[in-house]
Design a protein around this motif. Structure first.
Motif, PDB file in Angstrom:
ATOM      1  N   GLY A 170      10.724 -24.148  26.297  1.00 51.91           N
ATOM      2  CA  GLY A 170      11.085 -23.359  25.119  1.00 51.91           C
ATOM      3  C   GLY A 170      11.550 -21.967  25.464  1.00 51.91           C
ATOM      4  N   ARG A 171      11.942 -21.241  24.451  1.00 54.57           N
ATOM      5  CA  ARG A 171      12.417 -19.871  24.628  1.00 54.57           C
ATOM      6  C   ARG A 171      11.511 -18.909  23.873  1.00 54.57           C
ATOM      7  N   GLY A 172      11.359 -19.125  22.574  1.00 58.22           N
ATOM      8  CA  GLY A 172      10.411 -18.348  21.798  1.00 58.22           C
ATOM      9  C   GLY A 172      10.873 -16.941  21.458  1.00 58.22           C
ATOM     10  N   GLU A 173      10.053 -16.283  20.632  1.00 59.44           N
ATOM     11  CA  GLU A 173      10.336 -14.915  20.221  1.00 59.44           C
ATOM     12  C   GLU A 173       9.837 -13.921  21.266  1.00 59.44           C
ATOM     13  N   PRO A 174      10.527 -12.796  21.452  1.00 60.05           N
ATOM     14  CA  PRO A 174      10.003 -11.759  22.348  1.00 60.05           C
ATOM     15  C   PRO A 174       8.725 -11.167  21.768  1.00 60.05           C
ATOM     16  N   ILE A 175       7.716 -10.986  22.596  1.00 66.47           N
ATOM     17  CA  ILE A 175       6.420 -10.561  22.097  1.00 66.47           C
ATOM     18  C   ILE A 175       6.463  -9.147  21.526  1.00 66.47           C
ATOM     19  N   THR A 176       7.362  -8.306  22.033  1.00 65.39           N
ATOM     20  CA  THR A 176       7.436  -6.934  21.527  1.00 65.39           C
ATOM     21  C   THR A 176       7.939  -6.883  20.084  1.00 65.39           C
ATOM     22  N   ARG A 177       8.483  -7.993  19.598  1.00 67.36           N
ATOM     23  CA  ARG A 177       8.934  -8.039  18.196  1.00 67.36           C
ATOM     24  C   ARG A 177       7.752  -7.924  17.237  1.00 67.36           C
ATOM     25  N   PHE A 178       6.565  -8.292  17.704  1.00 64.52           N
ATOM     26  CA  PHE A 178       5.389  -8.285  16.840  1.00 64.52           C
ATOM     27  C   PHE A 178       4.558  -7.018  16.987  1.00 64.52           C
ATOM     28  N   LEU A 179       5.095  -6.010  17.661  1.00 66.98           N
ATOM     29  CA  LEU A 179       4.364  -4.763  17.865  1.00 66.98           C
ATOM     30  C   LEU A 179       4.896  -3.673  16.952  1.00 66.98           C
ATOM     31  N   SER A 180       4.024  -2.744  16.586  1.00 71.90           N
ATOM     32  CA  SER A 180       4.434  -1.653  15.698  1.00 71.90           C
ATOM     33  C   SER A 180       5.215  -0.584  16.435  1.00 71.90           C
ATOM     34  N   GLY A 181       4.972  -0.443  17.753  1.00 75.66           N
ATOM     35  CA  GLY A 181       5.654   0.592  18.522  1.00 75.66           C
ATOM     36  C   GLY A 181       5.146   1.977  18.221  1.00 75.66           C
ATOM     37  N   ALA A 182       3.926   2.076  17.692  1.00 74.85           N
ATOM     38  CA  ALA A 182       3.385   3.381  17.300  1.00 74.85           C
ATOM     39  C   ALA A 182       2.983   4.222  18.498  1.00 74.85           C
ATOM     40  N   GLY A 183       2.846   3.608  19.670  1.00 75.44           N
ATOM     41  CA  GLY A 183       2.477   4.379  20.860  1.00 75.44           C
ATOM     42  C   GLY A 183       1.032   4.832  20.814  1.00 75.44           C
ATOM     43  N   ASN A 184       0.097   3.914  20.845  1.00 75.50           N
ATOM     44  CA  ASN A 184      -1.324   4.232  20.753  1.00 75.50           C
ATOM     45  C   ASN A 184      -1.765   5.133  21.890  1.00 75.50           C
ATOM     46  N   THR A 185      -2.671   6.056  21.605  1.00 77.55           N
ATOM     47  CA  THR A 185      -3.173   6.992  22.627  1.00 77.55           C
ATOM     48  C   THR A 185      -4.594   6.669  23.066  1.00 77.55           C
ATOM     49  N   GLN A 186      -5.172   5.598  22.548  1.00 75.50           N
ATOM     50  CA  GLN A 186      -6.532   5.226  22.929  1.00 75.50           C
ATOM     51  C   GLN A 186      -6.562   4.709  24.376  1.00 75.50           C
ATOM     52  N   THR A 187      -7.717   4.872  25.027  1.00 79.28           N
ATOM     53  CA  THR A 187      -7.890   4.356  26.374  1.00 79.28           C
ATOM     54  C   THR A 187      -7.946   2.834  26.340  1.00 79.28           C
ATOM     55  N   PRO A 188      -7.142   2.145  27.155  1.00 79.18           N
ATOM     56  CA  PRO A 188      -7.158   0.675  27.148  1.00 79.18           C
ATOM     57  C   PRO A 188      -8.548   0.123  27.466  1.00 79.18           C
ATOM     58  N   VAL A 189      -8.797  -1.077  27.004  1.00 78.26           N
ATOM     59  CA  VAL A 189     -10.066  -1.749  27.257  1.00 78.26           C
ATOM     60  C   VAL A 189     -10.218  -1.985  28.759  1.00 78.26           C
ATOM     61  N   SER A 190     -11.416  -1.697  29.264  1.00 73.80           N
ATOM     62  CA  SER A 190     -11.682  -1.842  30.699  1.00 73.80           C
ATOM     63  C   SER A 190     -11.558  -3.302  31.125  1.00 73.80           C
TER      64      SER A 190
END
Length: 353
Positions: A170-190
């Motif tokens: 398959g090909r499928g949708e690009p995953i970034t299409r489902f992101l808000s793109g808000a640019g979160n500033t929180q520390t990523p989960v360890s």
């Protein structure tokens, strides 16, 4: 011209093969003799998939591989060994080929899929639907790649998408299409999974910021999924927290991506292994790459001898016990053999006076 190398290790055998091959290409007559016992070879079995120009040039994994991709078959009940690093000297991990999962998060997903409770099965079903939207196969082996590959989270995601789409066609949708793109500033989960601390954050709602990175098309569904997963984790005393943690870690990195961004591009070795993943899952057989090296050496005219007046000493490193450790050792030996052949070539062809 005749040259003696002492040892029957993969390092000495690879060096001998490369020396004879280079001499043939230049029209030279070079006879290499290995001083040692031809039966003294390390037993090494598949299945395995890696990217190694050295091993591929020595004839290893060529029946199923292509280019510099090495695919070695193995028993059907054995996990698939994979390396994402060039030449297989690092980056090894395992993938279960029988639908059980090798990574704890994949095993948790399999448990949910087989759970007698409808809400539990729905969590697994929703995850499969997301994989289908992205064009990926829903085989649990893909989740072993997504959760277990020893690379940064977004690179793991890129590899899993590539492998999952190669497996499904398959090909499928690009995953970034489902992101808000808000640019979160929180520390990523360890990446270090500490069940008690993670469970506490989950129950207290401290991880709800992860959903802020989802776009409108997925935000509502994401909230429902995490709420249902949290409730089920409370009922089960954290039985399947490994899956929630693995999903949260990846989502925490995705949420930092800006609008119209892309996932990290894959290296040549990452892409080759991901594309050969489908072949590796179904590669069944019984081959010993160490024995294949010996056969290639003898095919090129090399011979074994018990003694020699003078022989170049090959580096000797005993093979470790574990399957993954032995594959890492074998690939490192092949790299040492390549480097040693480069060092020996000018000494043999143009010896110092």
């Amino acid at each position: 011209m005749e040259v003696h190398l002492r040892g029957s290790s993969p390092c000495a055998t690879v060096a001998a093969i490369l020396l004879m091959t280079k001499a043939r290409q230049l029209g030279l007559h070079l006879f290499v003799r290995l001083v040692g016992d031809p039966s003294d070879i390390a037993v090494l079995h598949g299945p395995a998939v890696l990217f190694s120009p050295v091993l591929a040039s020595c004839g290893i994994g060529r029946d199923l591989g292509s280019g510099a991709t090495v695919v070695v078959p193995g028993p059907p009940d054995e996990a698939l060994n994979l390396s994402l690093s060039a030449n297989g000297v690092d980056g090894w991990f395992r993938v279960d080929r029988n639908g059980r999962g090798a990574h704890p998060a994949t095993q948790a997903y399999v448990r949910l899929s087989r759970d007698a409770r409808v809400p539990a099965r729905k969590l697994a079903k929703d995850l499969r639907r997301l994989m289908e939207v992205l064009g990926m196969s829903t085989d649990p082996a893909i989740l072993d790649v997504l959760f277990g590959a020893p690379t940064p989270p977004l690179t793991r995601l890129s590899v899993a998408l590539r492998a999952g789409r190669a497996l499904s066609g398959g090909r499928g949708e690009p995953i970034t299409r489902f992101l808000s793109g808000a640019g979160n500033t929180q520390t990523p989960v360890s990446p270090d999974f500490e069940p008690e601390a993670f469970f506490s954050d989950l129950r207290e709602g401290k991880l709800r910021w992860l959903l802020d990175g989802l776009g409108p098309a997925l935000r509502d569904a994401g909230e429902e999924w995490f709420e249902a997963a949290t409730q089920l984790a409370i009922e089960d005393s954290g039985r399947d927290l490994a899956l929630l943690h693995a999903m949260a870690e990846i989502l925490s990195h995705l949420s930092h991506l800006p609008s119209h961004s892309i996932l990290p591009p894959l290296s040549a070795s990452d892409d080759a292994v991901a594309m050969a993943f489908k072949v590796g899952l179904s590669a069944v057989g019984d081959e010993n790459p160490s024995a294949q090296l010996r056969q290639m050496f003898q095919f090129l005219g090399g011979k074994y001898e018990a003694t020699a007046t003078y022989a170049y000493e090959a580096p000797q490193v005993p093979p470790p016990a574990g399957a993954v450790d032995r594959w890492r050792w074998f690939c490192d030996q092949a790299e040492q053999g390549r480097k040693w052949a480069d060092e020996l070539w000018p000494i043999i062809i143009d010896p110092p006076q």
